[in-house]
Design a protein around this motif. Structure first.
Motif, PDB file in Angstrom:
ATOM      1  N   ARG A  22       0.837  -1.204   0.000  1.00 49.30           N
ATOM      2  CA  ARG A  22       0.000   0.000   0.000  1.00 49.30           C
ATOM      3  C   ARG A  22       0.866   1.245   0.000  1.00 49.30           C
ATOM      4  NH1 ARG A  22      -5.575  -0.602  -0.992  1.00 49.30           N
ATOM      5  NH2 ARG A  22      -6.003  -2.807  -0.561  1.00 49.30           N
ATOM      6  N   GLU A  63      -3.299   3.294  -1.466  1.00 50.20           N
ATOM      7  CA  GLU A  63      -3.459   2.744  -2.804  1.00 50.20           C
ATOM      8  C   GLU A  63      -2.726   1.409  -2.927  1.00 50.20           C
ATOM      9  OE1 GLU A  63      -5.025   3.862  -5.631  1.00 50.20           O
ATOM     10  OE2 GLU A  63      -5.966   5.495  -4.528  1.00 50.20           O
ATOM     11  N   ALA A  77      -0.373  -1.174  -4.364  1.00 49.43           N
ATOM     12  CA  ALA A  77       0.860  -0.874  -5.086  1.00 49.43           C
ATOM     13  C   ALA A  77       1.783  -2.094  -5.135  1.00 49.43           C
ATOM     14  CB  ALA A  77       1.596   0.291  -4.417  1.00 49.43           C
ATOM     15  N   PRO A 134       1.933   2.452  -7.563  1.00 48.96           N
ATOM     16  CA  PRO A 134       0.486   2.212  -7.495  1.00 48.96           C
ATOM     17  C   PRO A 134      -0.024   1.636  -8.820  1.00 48.96           C
ATOM     18  CG  PRO A 134       1.049   4.427  -6.731  1.00 48.96           C
ATOM     19  CD  PRO A 134       2.268   3.882  -7.394  1.00 48.96           C
ATOM     20  N   GLY A 192      -3.375   1.631  -9.670  1.00 51.90           N
ATOM     21  CA  GLY A 192      -4.518   2.378 -10.159  1.00 51.90           C
ATOM     22  C   GLY A 192      -5.488   1.455 -10.881  1.00 51.90           C
ATOM     23  N   ASN A 203      -4.894  -2.440 -12.027  1.00 51.09           N
ATOM     24  CA  ASN A 203      -4.730  -3.535 -11.064  1.00 51.09           C
ATOM     25  C   ASN A 203      -5.287  -4.861 -11.570  1.00 51.09           C
ATOM     26  OD1 ASN A 203      -7.472  -3.092 -10.859  1.00 51.09           O
ATOM     27  ND2 ASN A 203      -7.421  -2.399  -8.717  1.00 51.09           N
TER      28      ASN A 203
END
Length: 355
Positions: A203, A207, A209, A224, A226, A229
């Motif tokens: 994280r 987010e 990551a 990240p 975003g 994922n």
């Protein structure tokens, strides 16, 4: 591997691999040690001329559609490999380790002067084999590099590449998971090879990551995902099929394509995996390299509105100039300025003047 090769590998590794090698040193020396072993050579038979030819050799690999020629290493990279090897031998010579080991090879029944003469002859031959003039490489220094030398895939080309391996077997799942993770995060080949299971879901500011354990320059960073994922679904599917619960995510697939090795793959294996999936670009079959996926990530992130500083941090670059080089030259549409100024007159007033 035969018993003799196994003994050679242990012997060569024990001599040539330092106790705590750097990442590049470990990779280059490991590749050299494996080559020596396959060639049936001992550590005291470096033969850098033959190794240079091996590094620069173009081999032909068959694929379903065509024959693809693959240049193993560029001259600049081959020079770096040879420099690392020469440096390691110099370290050994300064510590007298080579001399001690050569005395162990001498006939114990020979006289002291005979043993010394043999060791001196070995050292002379080693010095001759390791001298830069024994394995020269011509390098053309490039002031500029054409954009055509690098690939920056468009989104539809990314889809073509990622769909090439298929997901119906272990190899296809692994290769798809590897390439999706790389293009969705912009990581380097060595960074992808080093990903562990617990790196996938870290994280950063809340987010989800990816953790890069050790990037270039020994720096750790978080990237990240975003909306990209979805790449984790491929990683999860590969781990489930391969029964990987901890340790390295990407591993060798053993003969028969039904089982996997216990250890992770290396950066060279990442390159070899991608060489299996050439795609058609501008009417020609092209190989996509790991760094091409890194450039693809940078360019598409920029085209979709991500600013340079955020791209730089995700790629782990030290400067924005490097990031800009990855993005590449922009076309006219991308380079036109914003509407920064306003005309001082109503443009309609100019129409009579223009006739």
């Amino acid at each position: 591997m035969s018993q003799r090769q196994a003994r050679l590998l242990r012997e060569n590794t024990a001599v040539l691999m330092p106790p705590a090698p750097g990442k590049d040193q470990k990779s280059r020396l490991g590749f050299f040690i494996n080559w020596l072993t396959r060639a049936g050579l001992h550590w005291y038979q470096p033969d850098l001329r033959a190794y240079r030819d091996y590094l620069l050799h173009k081999r032909t690999r068959a694929n379903k559609r065509n024959q693809v020629k693959i240049a193993t290493l560029s001259p600049q990279t081959a020079l770096a490999h040879l420099a690392t090897i020469r440096g390691r031998y110099k370290e050994l010579a300064r510590s007298n380790d080579i001399r001690d080991r050569l005395y162990e090879l001498a006939n114990p029944d020979a006289s002291e002067s005979e043993q010394r003469a043999l060791v001196d002859e070995f050292l002379l031959r080693l010095a001759n084999d390791l001298h830069p003039t024994a394995a020269p490489i011509a390098v053309v220094e490039l002031q500029d590099r054409a954009d055509s030398e690098h690939l920056r895939l468009k989104p539809y080309q990314v889809s073509t590449l990622l769909g090439a391996p298929g997901i119906s077997n272990l190899r296809g799942l692994r290769d798809t998971a590897l390439m999706t993770l790389m293009v969705c995060t912009g990581i380097r080949a060595a960074e992808a090879a080093a990903v562990h299971v617990d790196d996938l879901r870290q994280r950063l500011g809340g987010e989800l990551a990816l953790r890069v354990r050790e990037g270039k320059g020994g720096k750790q960073r978080l990237i990240p995902y975003g909306p990209l994922n979805w790449c984790l679904m491929y990683a999860d599917a590969w781990q489930a099929a391969a029964q990987i619960k901890a340790g390295a995510v990407f591993r060798r697939i053993l003969k028969g394509n039904r089982s996997i090795g216990a250890r992770g793959i290396g950066a060279w294996t990442v390159n070899d995996i991608m060489n299996n999936y050439p795609i058609g670009i501008d009417g020609a079959l092209r190989l996509v390299k790991p760094h091409d996926l890194r450039r693809t990530y940078a360019r598409n992130a920029y085209d979709f509105g991500m600013d340079l500083e955020r791209i730089r941090q995700n790629l782990g670059h030290a400067s924005l100039q490097t990031t800009q080089a990855y993005i590449g030259a922009l076309d006219g549409r991308d380079r036109h300025p914003p509407n920064m100024f306003q005309p001082p007159h109503e443009l309609a007033q100019l129409m009579p003047q223009l006739g």
